[in-house]
Every structure is written in structure tokens, then in C-alpha cells.
Design a protein around this motif. Structure first.
Motif, short mmCIF file in Angstrom:
data_model
loop_
_atom_site.label_atom_id
_atom_site.label_comp_id
_atom_site.label_asym_id
_atom_site.label_seq_id
_atom_site.Cartn_x
_atom_site.Cartn_y
_atom_site.Cartn_z
N ASP A 211 0.85 -1.20 0.00
CA ASP A 211 0.00 0.00 0.00
C ASP A 211 0.88 1.24 0.00
OD1 ASP A 211 -2.68 -1.22 0.19
OD2 ASP A 211 -1.84 -2.06 2.03
N PHE A 212 1.96 1.16 0.77
CA PHE A 212 2.96 2.23 0.81
C PHE A 212 4.31 1.57 0.54
CE2 PHE A 212 -0.38 3.30 3.84
CZ PHE A 212 -0.75 4.57 3.42
N PHE A 213 5.08 2.17 -0.37
CA PHE A 213 6.40 1.61 -0.70
C PHE A 213 7.40 2.75 -0.65
CE2 PHE A 213 9.88 0.56 -3.50
CZ PHE A 213 10.06 -0.81 -3.33
N VAL A 214 8.49 2.55 0.07
CA VAL A 214 9.46 3.64 0.20
C VAL A 214 10.83 3.18 -0.30
CG1 VAL A 214 10.04 3.07 2.60
CG2 VAL A 214 10.28 5.41 1.81
N CYS A 215 11.53 4.11 -0.97
CA CYS A 215 12.90 3.81 -1.42
C CYS A 215 13.74 5.09 -1.36
CB CYS A 215 12.90 3.23 -2.83
SG CYS A 215 12.35 4.37 -4.10
N SER A 216 15.05 4.94 -1.49
CA SER A 216 15.98 6.07 -1.35
C SER A 216 16.92 6.10 -2.55
CB SER A 216 16.81 5.93 -0.06
OG SER A 216 15.95 5.81 1.05
N PRO A 217 16.78 7.08 -3.46
CA PRO A 217 17.60 7.12 -4.67
C PRO A 217 19.12 7.07 -4.45
CG PRO A 217 15.75 8.60 -4.91
CD PRO A 217 15.71 8.09 -3.48
N TYR A 218 19.60 7.51 -3.29
CA TYR A 218 21.07 7.47 -3.10
C TYR A 218 21.59 6.04 -2.97
CZ TYR A 218 20.74 6.62 1.99
OH TYR A 218 20.51 6.07 3.23
N LEU A 221 22.34 5.12 -7.29
CA LEU A 221 23.05 6.05 -8.17
C LEU A 221 22.50 7.48 -8.14
CD1 LEU A 221 23.46 3.75 -11.36
CD2 LEU A 221 24.59 3.55 -9.14
N GLY A 222 21.52 7.76 -7.29
CA GLY A 222 20.92 9.09 -7.24
C GLY A 222 21.40 9.89 -6.04
N PRO A 223 20.84 11.08 -5.86
CA PRO A 223 21.21 11.92 -4.72
C PRO A 223 20.47 11.51 -3.44
CG PRO A 223 19.63 13.06 -6.12
CD PRO A 223 19.90 11.72 -6.77
N HIS A 224 20.87 12.15 -2.34
CA HIS A 224 20.33 11.77 -1.02
C HIS A 224 18.93 12.32 -0.82
CE1 HIS A 224 24.61 11.03 -0.67
NE2 HIS A 224 24.25 10.10 0.20
N CYS A 225 17.96 11.46 -1.02
CA CYS A 225 16.56 11.80 -0.81
C CYS A 225 15.77 10.49 -0.79
CB CYS A 225 16.05 12.72 -1.92
SG CYS A 225 16.05 11.98 -3.57
N ALA A 226 14.45 10.57 -0.67
CA ALA A 226 13.63 9.36 -0.64
C ALA A 226 12.32 9.59 -1.36
CB ALA A 226 13.39 8.93 0.80
N VAL A 227 11.66 8.48 -1.66
CA VAL A 227 10.41 8.51 -2.43
C VAL A 227 9.43 7.54 -1.78
CG1 VAL A 227 9.40 8.03 -4.70
CG2 VAL A 227 11.75 8.87 -4.55
N LEU A 228 8.18 7.99 -1.65
CA LEU A 228 7.13 7.07 -1.22
C LEU A 228 6.12 6.94 -2.35
CD1 LEU A 228 5.37 6.50 2.07
CD2 LEU A 228 3.93 7.31 0.20
N ALA A 229 5.73 5.69 -2.65
CA ALA A 229 4.71 5.46 -3.68
C ALA A 229 3.49 4.82 -3.02
CB ALA A 229 5.26 4.54 -4.77
N ALA A 230 2.34 5.41 -3.30
CA ALA A 230 1.07 4.85 -2.78
C ALA A 230 -0.02 5.22 -3.78
CB ALA A 230 0.75 5.43 -1.41
N GLY A 231 -1.13 4.52 -3.71
CA GLY A 231 -2.26 4.86 -4.58
C GLY A 231 -2.80 6.23 -4.20
#
Ligand code: PLP
Length: 403
Positions: A211-218, A221-231
């Protein structure tokens, strides 16, 4: 087109240092194009988001591009992509938002495999709400979650199950879909920590059942931040505290304050870089990601197998704790009677970076009985080559025999 690791490495200025990086699970090296995207956005005309001035429009474009890139990477809806400073911060935020509706007697489930970022926020939120905390246990003999304890932990009172898609300590990939199905059968929500997983697998949030999925681009290969995906419709039901003038729109209402447009642009560039590693003839970024990550996966598996073969030759004093059937190329070892902090320093003196410690994965570390020793973690990244692996194994051999 297949994936050539030396061509890929040429895109990473930091690899000129000569350091063999096995610290990817803590954070990967960054390609030049990611740094350039950050600089271009930050030093270009840039104002607060808006649609009147060109510099405002550029900020708005950076946000839209970020949501679109992470929707492609995660198989998600761009309207449900939330930016965060770190996975820890997003998870703390959502633990507070979600716990507003919990009552005494409700139950919250966490796992002994998780990084503390997907444990402590829920433990503390449950405590404040008077909710009961239940644990999915780790079987130390297999480094897998204990199936019987999954069934026991999820009950009719469960409101939320928090579980990792891959352990940053051991690489173990639990059966998230089966856990999610069990949780959904009792109308509980599923919060998946995909920080380690996303660095090694093509994510499909729907197939995973999150339902909620979180990841961190750093970590990829990405910069220091994070992303949450949800409907987006689920996000509509979650109500954070917010400032009076700030928007009530989803997903913006979860992103407090002014967004870092340049970091978002860098995070987008990381997704484009991944998609371009071995796109083959695929059309569209999602399909290119699928083709590229398939190649990266095969390369990383080969590197992992080389390391594992080398470890077996080091003899019986070396214990490999990463032994789950499905796992990422992240290997945790101990050496009988030896301090892995010393191994970390020994390798580092040869410019081979494989840190020791518990890596904030406190629960699995304790469940494995590793309380008093340090363990050494070696992580494979897309840019790892055979020479890196040889240097790692030579260093470990010298460390073990010097004991
Ligand atoms: C599996 C896992 N979850 C969560 C985190 C925390 O991520 P962040 O640094 O974005 O808060 C990490 C960081 O190492 C991790 O490996």
C-alpha cells in the motif's frame, strides 16, 4: 545491446579514485550525469513553483519529471509519488499520520528482518496509540522470516504490517506478496521498506501488494533523498497536520515546505541513467528499465557468485550469514575470533571499502546472535567489476591468514 561494465564505470568520476566500493548498500557512487542535472537545475533560472514566470515553470517541470520518473521506476501512479528527505523521515511522517486513526487494542506488525527505519517509527506510534505490537520473527538458521510467525502475528485486529522487501544486512528477500495478501485479508495496510530492494530489482508496487512503498535514490546512483509510492485514492484518506496556507492536494500535502527541485532533478537523472544502461530495443522508460535492470541483475549475480566462491576457499572460520533462497548481492560475514572492525580498516588501507557494523539493522543483528561482534558487509553495485572482486578476496585472504 548488452551491458558493458567498463563503459558504465566511465560515467562515474569518483571511480577514478581507485577505491573498490563494496559499500553500495550504505549508498552508491553517483554518475556524472546526475551531478550535472543537479547543477543545471540549481544554476539555471529557478524560482518557487508556479506557472507564470519561466523560472517558476522550470521548478514545476522538475517536480512533474520526478513524479513521472519514479512512477516508471516503481510501476506506480505519478499522482501517488511523494518526495521525502530520507526513508527514515518519510516513515516517521507516515507513522504519525496513520496512527491518528489507531485505537487501544488495534495491532501493528513489524519484522525482525527490518532496518530500524521501518521498525522504531511503528513501535513508537503504536505505543502512543495504545496499540498492541506483534513481531514476525527471523529464523537464524535460514536468515529468512519464520512463516509460522507471519500467520500468528497478523490477526483480525491488525491495522498495519511493516515489512522490508529486502534486508540491508543480509540481502534476504521475504515473500512480501504472501504477507501482503494475508494482511489485506484482514483489511490491514502494508508498508514496505524498499530501500535495499529497489537497488537490485525492478519494482512493481502492485505485484508486491504494497500500500505504501518507500525507497531512497542514493542507494541506486541518485542523490540523497527518498520517495514514497502509494495509490492516490489511499493517500486521499491520510490526513497530515499542515500549515494553514499550504495545499491540501495529494501528494503535495505530504511534502512539507519548499521542495529541493535540484535534488529531484538529480533523482530523475538517476532513473534515466538506469534506464539507459542496456535498454535494448525497448520503447518507453518503464520497458527500458525492465531491460536494463535485467542485465544489471545478471551482472550483479555473477559478481556475487564470484565473491561467494572466494569466501568458501577462505576456510571454515568464515561464516556467511546471507543464505536466504531469494536474496540481493549483499553478503554479511563474520570470521571466528576476529574483530571485523579490524578487517574493515585492513581492507580500507588497500582502498577496498567494505564497512563493518550492524548498519541500523538492529533487530536482525540481534536475532542472529551477533550482539558482541562486528560483522562485515560486502555489497555489489552495477559498477562492481571482476578486478574489484579480486582485490576484495585478496584482502580478505590476507586478513584471515594474518590472524
Ligand atoms: C533497508 C533500509 N531501510 C531504510 C534505510 C534508511 O534510509 P534513509 O537513509 O533514506 O533514511 C536504509 C538505509 O541504509 C536501508 O538500507
Amino acid at each position: 545491446m548488452s551491458f558493458d561494465v567498463e563503459t558504465l564505470r566511465a560515467g562515474f568520476p569518483s571511480l577514478d579514485s581507485g577505491i573498490a566500493h563494496f559499500d553500495g548498500p550504505g549508498g552508491t557512487q553517483t554518475p556524472r550525469v546526475v551531478g550535472e542535472a543537479i547543477m543545471r537545475t540549481l544554476t539555471g533560472p529557478l524560482s518557487n513553483r508556479g506557472s507564470v514566470g519561466r523560472s517558476e515553470q522550470l521548478a514545476d517541470d522538475a517536480v512533474a519529471a520526478f513524479r513521472s520518473a519514479y512512477a516508471d521506476l516503481l510501476g506506480a501512479d505519478p499522482r501517488g509519488i511523494v518526495y521525502g528527505r530520507s526513508a527514515t523521515q518519510i516513515t516517521y511522517d507516515f507513522s504519525r499520520h496513520l496512527a491518528k486513526t489507531w485505537n487501544p487494542g488495534d495491532e501493528v506488525v513489524v519484522s525482525r528482518l527490518d532496518h530500524d527505519a521501518n521498525v522504531r517509527p511503528w513501535v513508537q506510534a503504536a505505543e502512543r496509540a495504545g496499540a498492541v505490537l506483534r513481531w514476525i520473527e527471523l529464523d537464524p538458521s535460514t536468515s529468512e522470516l519464520d512463516t509460522a510467525s507471519i500467520d500468528a502475528a497478523i490477526t483480525d485486529r491488525t491495522r498495519l504490517v511493516a515489512v522490508t522487501a529486502a534486508s540491508n544486512l543480509l540481502g534476504t528477500q521475504p515473500a512480501v506478496r504472501a504477507i501482503a495478501d494475508r494482511a489485506h485479508a484482514v483489511d490491514a495496510l502494508v508498508y514496505v521498506d524498499g530501500v535495499h530492494f529497489t537497488a537490485h530489482e525492478l519494482v512493481d508496487v502492485t505485484a508486491l501488494g504494497s500500500d505504501f512503498f518507500v525507497c531512497s535514490p542514493y542507494k541506486f546512483l541518485g542523490p540523497h533523498c527518498a520517495v514514497l509510492a502509494a495509490g492516490p485514492s489511499l493517500l486521499e484518506t491520510v490526513v497530515p497536520d499542515k500549515l494553514a496556507p499550504s495545499t491540501d492536494q495529494v501528494p503535495e500535502r505530504f511534502e512539507f515546505g519548499t521542495l529541493p527541485y535540484e535534488i529531484m532533478a538529480g533523482a530523475t537523472a538517476a532513473v534515466d541513467f538506469l534506464a539507459g544502461i542496456a535498454p535494448g530495443g525497448a520503447v518507453g522508460r518503464r520497458a527500458q528499465l525492465e531491460a536494463s535492470l535485467h542485465e544489471v541483475d545478471a551482472h550483479e549475480l555473477r559478481m556475487r557468485q564470484l565473491i561467494e566462491a572466494g569466501l568458501t576457499e577462505l576456510g571454515e572460520t568464515v561464516t556467511l550469514w546471507s543464505r536466504a533462497e531469494r536474496r540481493t548481492p549483499t553478503l554479511l560475514i563474520t570470521v571466528d575470533g576476529r574483530d571485523m572492525g579490524e578487517a574493515y580498516a585492513f581492507l580500507s588501507a588497500r582502498d577496498v571499502l567494505a564497512p563493518s557494523g550492524s548498519f541500523y539493522a538492529l533487530e536482525p543483528f540481534r536475532a542472529l546472535g551477533l550482539r558482541d561482534e562486528n560483522a562485515l558487509r560486502m555489497g555489489v553495485a552495477p559498477y562492481t567489476n571482476e578486478r574489484d572482486v579480486e582485490r576484495l578476496l585478496e584482502g580478505l585472504r590476507d586478513f584471515v591468514t594474518a590472524g
